[in-house]
Design an enzyme around this catalytic site. Structure first.
Site, mmCIF file in Angstrom:
data_model
loop_
_atom_site.group_PDB
_atom_site.id
_atom_site.type_symbol
_atom_site.label_atom_id
_atom_site.label_comp_id
_atom_site.label_asym_id
_atom_site.label_seq_id
_atom_site.Cartn_x
_atom_site.Cartn_y
_atom_site.Cartn_z
ATOM 1 C CG ASP A 21 -2.158 -0.633 1.131
ATOM 2 O OD1 ASP A 21 -2.480 -1.061 0.024
ATOM 3 O OD2 ASP A 21 -2.880 -0.712 2.153
ATOM 4 C CE LYS B 209 -8.295 0.630 -2.164
ATOM 5 N NZ LYS B 209 -8.271 0.162 -0.797
ATOM 6 C CG MET C 204 -9.171 8.096 5.974
ATOM 7 S SD MET C 204 -9.981 6.616 5.403
ATOM 8 C CE MET C 204 -10.318 5.748 6.920
#
Ligand SMILES: C[S@@+](CC[C@H](N)C(=O)[O-])C[C@H]1O[C@@H](n2cnc3c(N)ncnc32)[C@H](O)[C@@H]1O
Length: 260
Positions: free
Chosen positions: A41, A63, A176
């Protein structure tokens, strides 16, 4: 997708920790050392890849930040494909695979396709990043619990749990959430929490780690002034006052506001 060419396909989900490669577990490191392929990741420390065997295939499936943005469905398929092709696949994920890491979804997908999958926990950013700034999540006499919540739902909307958290006396750790910090702080203000201390910590555990300190009604300005960026966590609660720079920075801000 491909013929089953390997006699012993298996997958290990490994939590890499918050970014500093030395914060992986010994067990996680051993898994890397025996990997035939690693799917990693964006938030996993890239230096960890140097410990893989020479023959190991390394694929960036992050991502963010990379050239290609991978959908979760593509990552799931790649895991199965690589295990069948190469053998032992390490899925290296930032923090802990089961804390907003979609690790469980990956296990379900791969096991349903007959690939044995195990998990090696990692140190989550949610608890380690505050610690690395000297902020304890619990202190006897100050608070009785801490919450770890995401700000952003898969729909992109703000999580309703932020409202529940704002009404509690817990330390609140929000992942986030940087893009929504203004909206989040408005919720805390509506619960009369405008004076509660807040820390925003970016790139925890890396050389570029930095922190913005303030209170619910001042932190947005501080974040803008310091050009804070993702990945970052937000910590809201009285424990933030224990940061060694908290009072001095807070008083400097107050003095500057008074002089305007
Ligand atoms: C998809 S979540 C993954 C969390 C991960 N599984 C964990 O346990 O830390 C990504 C979010 O974690 C937080 N995060 C991860 N690593 C971080 C770091 N080194 N410093 C600050 N925040 C971090 C940020 O809020 C980021 O947007």
């Amino acid at each position: 997708m491909v013929m089953n060419t390997h006699s012993n396909p298996r997958i290990t989900l490994v939590g890499a920790g918050p970014g500093d490669p030395e914060l992986i577990s010994i067990k996680g490191m051993k898994a890397i050392q025996s990997a035939d392929a690693i799917l990693y990741d964006a938030l996993a420390g890239k230096e960890l890849l140097d410990y893989a065997p020479a023959h190991c295939t390394k694929l960036n499936v992050g991502k963010r930040g990379g050239c290609v943005s991978h959908q979760q469905s593509t990552i799931n398929e790649l895991l199965v494909h690589c295990a069948r092709k190469y053998g032992h696949v390490v899925r290296l994920k930032g923090g802990d695979p089961f804390v907003f890491g979609r690790g469980y979804e990956e296990i379900i997908y791969t096991e349903q396709r007959g690939i044995p999958t195990t998990v090696i926990p990692g140190i989550s950013s949610s608890i380690s990043v505050p610690a690395l700034e000297g902020i304890p999540l619990t202190v006897r006499g100050i608070n009785e619990s801490f919450w770890v919540t995401t700000a952003t739902l898969s729909s992109g909307e703000l999580s309703n749990d932020i409202k529940l958290a704002a009404s509690s006396s817990a330390t609140i750790v929000i992942l986030m959430g940087l893009q929504k910090i203004q909206e989040i702080m408005e919720i805390f203000k509506r619960h009369g929490k405008q004076d509660v201390p807040v820390a925003v910590i970016q790139n925890g555990s890396l050389a570029s780690q930095k922190v913005a300190l303030g209170r619910v009604d001042t932190i947005v300005e501080e974040v803008l002034q310091q050009h804070m960026a993702s990945p970052a966590i937000i910590v809201v609660g009285e424990v933030v006052k224990l940061h060694k720079k908290f009072e001095s920075e807070f008083f400097i801000q107050m003095a500057m506001q008074a002089s305007l």
